[in-house]
Design a protein around this motif. Structure first.
Motif, PDB file in Angstrom:
ATOM      1  N   ALA A  29       5.829  17.527  -0.253  1.00 51.66           N
ATOM      2  CA  ALA A  29       5.891  17.131   1.157  1.00 51.66           C
ATOM      3  C   ALA A  29       5.158  15.813   1.399  1.00 51.66           C
ATOM      4  CB  ALA A  29       5.288  18.232   2.033  1.00 51.66           C
ATOM      5  N   ALA A  30       4.007  15.647   0.750  1.00 54.74           N
ATOM      6  CA  ALA A  30       3.264  14.388   0.889  1.00 54.74           C
ATOM      7  C   ALA A  30       4.056  13.224   0.326  1.00 54.74           C
ATOM      8  CB  ALA A  30       1.913  14.518   0.187  1.00 54.74           C
ATOM      9  N   ALA A  74       0.831  -1.203   0.000  1.00 55.40           N
ATOM     10  CA  ALA A  74       0.000   0.000   0.000  1.00 55.40           C
ATOM     11  C   ALA A  74       0.866   1.254   0.000  1.00 55.40           C
ATOM     12  CB  ALA A  74      -0.918  -0.014   1.221  1.00 55.40           C
ATOM     13  N   ALA A  75       1.964   1.243   0.772  1.00 55.70           N
ATOM     14  CA  ALA A  75       2.868   2.392   0.810  1.00 55.70           C
ATOM     15  C   ALA A  75       3.534   2.610  -0.544  1.00 55.70           C
ATOM     16  CB  ALA A  75       3.927   2.192   1.898  1.00 55.70           C
ATOM     17  N   GLN A  76       3.861   1.537  -1.236  1.00 58.78           N
ATOM     18  CA  GLN A  76       4.454   1.662  -2.567  1.00 58.78           C
ATOM     19  C   GLN A  76       3.469   2.299  -3.543  1.00 58.78           C
ATOM     20  OE1 GLN A  76       5.533  -2.431  -3.260  1.00 58.78           O
ATOM     21  NE2 GLN A  76       7.638  -2.139  -2.548  1.00 58.78           N
ATOM     22  N   MET A  77       2.198   1.905  -3.441  1.00 58.82           N
ATOM     23  CA  MET A  77       1.176   2.505  -4.305  1.00 58.82           C
ATOM     24  C   MET A  77       1.006   3.990  -3.990  1.00 58.82           C
ATOM     25  SD  MET A  77      -1.683  -0.555  -4.378  1.00 58.82           S
ATOM     26  CE  MET A  77      -2.783   0.434  -5.390  1.00 58.82           C
ATOM     27  N   ASP A  78       1.044   4.353  -2.706  1.00 59.41           N
ATOM     28  CA  ASP A  78       0.942   5.764  -2.332  1.00 59.41           C
ATOM     29  C   ASP A  78       2.113   6.563  -2.892  1.00 59.41           C
ATOM     30  OD1 ASP A  78      -1.449   5.566  -1.013  1.00 59.41           O
ATOM     31  OD2 ASP A  78      -0.555   5.301   0.977  1.00 59.41           O
ATOM     32  N   VAL A  79       3.297   5.991  -2.828  1.00 64.19           N
ATOM     33  CA  VAL A  79       4.478   6.689  -3.359  1.00 64.19           C
ATOM     34  C   VAL A  79       4.333   6.927  -4.858  1.00 64.19           C
ATOM     35  CG1 VAL A  79       6.948   6.445  -3.853  1.00 64.19           C
ATOM     36  CG2 VAL A  79       6.075   5.932  -1.562  1.00 64.19           C
ATOM     37  N   LYS A  80       3.890   5.895  -5.582  1.00 59.78           N
ATOM     38  CA  LYS A  80       3.716   6.051  -7.027  1.00 59.78           C
ATOM     39  C   LYS A  80       2.659   7.114  -7.347  1.00 59.78           C
ATOM     40  CE  LYS A  80       5.145   1.374  -8.324  1.00 59.78           C
ATOM     41  NZ  LYS A  80       4.733   0.096  -8.955  1.00 59.78           N
ATOM     42  N   ARG A  81       1.544   7.095  -6.590  1.00 60.29           N
ATOM     43  CA  ARG A  81       0.480   8.065  -6.829  1.00 60.29           C
ATOM     44  C   ARG A  81       0.963   9.482  -6.548  1.00 60.29           C
ATOM     45  NH1 ARG A  81      -2.859  10.458  -3.379  1.00 60.29           N
ATOM     46  NH2 ARG A  81      -2.268   9.031  -1.686  1.00 60.29           N
ATOM     47  N   ALA A  85       5.306   9.924   2.317  1.00 61.24           N
ATOM     48  CA  ALA A  85       4.967   8.587   1.828  1.00 61.24           C
ATOM     49  C   ALA A  85       6.223   7.731   1.682  1.00 61.24           C
ATOM     50  CB  ALA A  85       4.230   8.684   0.506  1.00 61.24           C
ATOM     51  N   ARG A  86       7.306   8.345   1.208  1.00 64.27           N
ATOM     52  CA  ARG A  86       8.561   7.590   1.088  1.00 64.27           C
ATOM     53  C   ARG A  86       9.096   7.201   2.460  1.00 64.27           C
ATOM     54  NH1 ARG A  86      11.274  11.379  -3.683  1.00 64.27           N
ATOM     55  NH2 ARG A  86      10.349  10.249  -5.464  1.00 64.27           N
ATOM     56  N   ALA A  87       8.963   8.086   3.431  1.00 63.48           N
ATOM     57  CA  ALA A  87       9.390   7.758   4.799  1.00 63.48           C
ATOM     58  C   ALA A  87       8.549   6.614   5.371  1.00 63.48           C
ATOM     59  CB  ALA A  87       9.284   8.994   5.686  1.00 63.48           C
ATOM     60  N   GLU A  88       7.261   6.641   5.099  1.00 63.95           N
ATOM     61  CA  GLU A  88       6.389   5.562   5.566  1.00 63.95           C
ATOM     62  C   GLU A  88       6.741   4.237   4.896  1.00 63.95           C
ATOM     63  OE1 GLU A  88       3.345   3.479   7.522  1.00 63.95           O
ATOM     64  OE2 GLU A  88       4.418   5.344   7.957  1.00 63.95           O
ATOM     65  N   LEU A  89       7.067   4.280   3.614  1.00 62.84           N
ATOM     66  CA  LEU A  89       7.482   3.064   2.906  1.00 62.84           C
ATOM     67  C   LEU A  89       8.762   2.505   3.521  1.00 62.84           C
ATOM     68  CD1 LEU A  89       7.282   1.010   0.628  1.00 62.84           C
ATOM     69  CD2 LEU A  89       8.419   2.671  -0.870  1.00 62.84           C
ATOM     70  N   SER A  90       9.705   3.389   3.838  1.00 61.64           N
ATOM     71  CA  SER A  90      10.950   2.942   4.460  1.00 61.64           C
ATOM     72  C   SER A  90      10.682   2.327   5.835  1.00 61.64           C
ATOM     73  CB  SER A  90      11.906   4.126   4.588  1.00 61.64           C
ATOM     74  OG  SER A  90      13.102   3.734   5.249  1.00 61.64           O
TER      75      SER A  90
END
Length: 214
Positions: free
Chosen positions: A91-92, A43-50, A96-101
């Motif tokens: 910023a978002a 889900a985090a990867q999808m958020d990063v792409k979006r 999102a990248r921090a959350e993915l990490s």
């Protein structure tokens, strides 16, 4: 007398069975947690792409408005609103990248191995091994002697409960005066008489000599 593989004694297996069940249950929990974390990573990867797409669009929108401002086709407020949107999108994306990490670190993958899963599996294997140790089998054909334990007694670690004499092979240890040792060599034939059977001759071979034998 016992044969190889015979059960010599059994330690109460119930505590070890409980420990094995606990380890198996923990393994199931770990597997569930890994599955949930894997879903969170996806889900985090999808958020990063979006958000990458949104950030790119917002930045491009600002670049398109900047030359239009000089020609008075857009207002300063329109450009500032686009810039704010671009900064917010950037910023978002960073969040999102921090959350993915963070989710990746929670997953516990090291290369192709999941560390949490390996620890849980090792705990199950250890519990299985401890349960297996509850049944002690004879490693060879022999004779049980010096038995100093009974059913229901408490077996303490490193305290001998009986002796198992290996009846497959027999050997004799003998003391000789030092003046005789020069005449005794490994490989020599030997006639052996036991004090309990003085008239019965046994044949053997000298295996070796040792000093200061107790």
């Amino acid at each position: 007398k016992v044969n190889e593989g015979d059960v010599l004694f059994v330690i109460d297996p119930r505590p070890f069975e409980i420990e094995l069940e606990r380890a198996k249950a923990n393994l199931l929990l770990v597997q569930t947690q890994i599955s949930a974390t894997s879903n969170a990573v996806a889900a985090a990867q999808m958020d990063v792409k979006r958000l990458e797409a949104e950030s790119t669009y917002a930045a491009d929108h600002v670049k398109r408005l900047e030359p239009l401002l000089e020609k008075k086709f857009v207002t300063q407020d329109d450009l500032q609103a686009a810039q704010v949107s671009a900064h917010s999108a950037e910023a978002a994306l960073a969040q999102a990248r921090a959350e993915l990490s963070r989710q990746n670190s929670l997953l516990g993958d090291v290369g192709d191995v999941n560390a949490y899963l390996k620890v849980a599996e090792a705990a199950v294997h250890s519990a299985e091994l401890n349960l297996k140790y509850c049944r002690v089998h004879a490693p060879f054909k022999g004779r049980v002697t010096n038995l100093n334990i009974s059913q229901g007694a408490y077996a303490k670690a490193s305290i001998q409960v009986f002796a198992l004499v290996d009846t497959r092979h027999w050997y004799v240890m003998a003391n000789f005066q030092e003046t005789y040792l020069a005449s005794i060599h490994p490989g020599m034939d030997a006639d052996v008489y036991l004090m309990s059977y003085p008239n019965h001759r046994l044949r053997g071979k000298v295996q070796g000599l040792g000093w200061a034998i107790q």
